[in-house]
Design a protein around this motif. Sequence first.
Motif, PDB file in Angstrom:
ATOM      1  N   ASP A 258      -0.064  -6.004   3.113  1.00  7.78           N
ATOM      2  CA  ASP A 258      -0.188  -6.299   1.371  1.00  7.78           C
ATOM      3  C   ASP A 258      -1.355  -5.689   0.872  1.00  7.78           C
ATOM      4  N   TYR A 259      -2.283  -5.398  -0.345  1.00  9.33           N
ATOM      5  CA  TYR A 259      -3.435  -5.027  -0.485  1.00  9.33           C
ATOM      6  C   TYR A 259      -3.070  -7.035  -0.844  1.00  9.33           C
TER       7      TYR A 259
ATOM      8  N   GLU B  89      -8.261  -6.496  -5.748  1.00 10.80           N
ATOM      9  CA  GLU B  89      -7.886  -5.546  -7.353  1.00 10.80           C
ATOM     10  C   GLU B  89      -8.793  -4.569  -6.735  1.00 10.80           C
TER      11      GLU B  89
ATOM     12  N   GLN C 148      -9.479  -1.880   2.517  1.00  6.13           N
ATOM     13  CA  GLN C 148      -7.483  -2.226   2.042  1.00  6.13           C
ATOM     14  C   GLN C 148      -6.931  -1.211   1.933  1.00  6.13           C
ATOM     15  N   SER C 149      -6.936   0.164   1.609  1.00  6.91           N
ATOM     16  CA  SER C 149      -5.705   0.861   1.834  1.00  6.91           C
ATOM     17  C   SER C 149      -5.484   1.732   3.185  1.00  6.91           C
TER      18      SER C 149
ATOM     19  N   VAL D 164       1.032  -0.916  -0.204  1.00  6.97           N
ATOM     20  CA  VAL D 164       0.192  -0.288  -0.062  1.00  6.97           C
ATOM     21  C   VAL D 164       0.847   0.874  -0.027  1.00  6.97           C
TER      22      VAL D 164
ATOM     23  N   VAL E 162     -14.091  -2.412  -5.510  1.00  8.50           N
ATOM     24  CA  VAL E 162     -12.689  -3.816  -4.646  1.00  8.50           C
ATOM     25  C   VAL E 162     -13.055  -4.703  -4.920  1.00  8.50           C
TER      26      VAL E 162
ATOM     27  N   CYS F 106     -11.197   3.242   0.801  1.00  5.26           N
ATOM     28  CA  CYS F 106     -11.446   2.315   0.945  1.00  5.26           C
ATOM     29  C   CYS F 106     -10.525   1.162   2.262  1.00  5.26           C
TER      30      CYS F 106
ATOM     31  N   GLY G 220      -3.365  -0.898   5.005  1.00  4.34           N
ATOM     32  CA  GLY G 220      -2.187  -1.356   5.053  1.00  4.34           C
ATOM     33  C   GLY G 220      -1.649  -0.543   5.637  1.00  4.34           C
TER      34      GLY G 220
END
Length: 217
Positions: free
Chosen positions: A88-89, A92, A78-79, A42, A55, A76, A82
């Motif tokens: 890590d992601y 996708e 995921q961001s 990230v 995502v 997001c 991270g």
Amino acid sequence: MTVWDAGAALPGLAPESLAVLDRLSPMDVPKGTVLFRPGETVKGFVVVLSGRVEVFLTGPTGRDILLYSVEPGQSCVQSTLGLLGGEDYSGEATTATEARVVLVPRDMFLRLIDADPGFRGFVFEAFARRLQSMMHLLERVAFQRIECRLAQALLARAEEDRVEATHAELAALIGSAREVVSRRLDALARRGIVALERGTVRILDPETLRQLAEDAD
């Protein structure tokens, strides 16, 4: 240099934070662009100014599920995970439409989290809303019938009783397999509820489709 108004996109921040953020340059991203993939580090916090980013999580068999969409004012997860946890992601991200985004670099993001209660509040409030929406997704996938989830997705995506989506895209949206969605759509078509065209589902009987969407048992 292209500019943006950080205060409009991220209200409630300190003037010093806005001055720093205003120096960042937004990026115009075409539809279908992959912003990150599983296993990548990230690099920063993405702020969506316009458009929509989707995502996805991909399983070992290659089947996708849409975890969430990011639109202006949303985050997001995921961001955020991270940047705060060093992970890590695992999913996708792809632009579902043309989009304008700003990337807040990792170092700047962490400084703002520490120094500005307004920025910290925005990040954690958006993070909490996103986790809640993912809990709702888990509940739907675990406990609602395929027909119910498919009907809900068709109604939510319909524009003038037309849904521009492939069977694979609908499967990812509701957390099912493409083959299963194709069978359910064929059954709906035989009942005269929808009509199937290449890349499009036409809703012929919205009232019956709404009844299916509300039947969670």
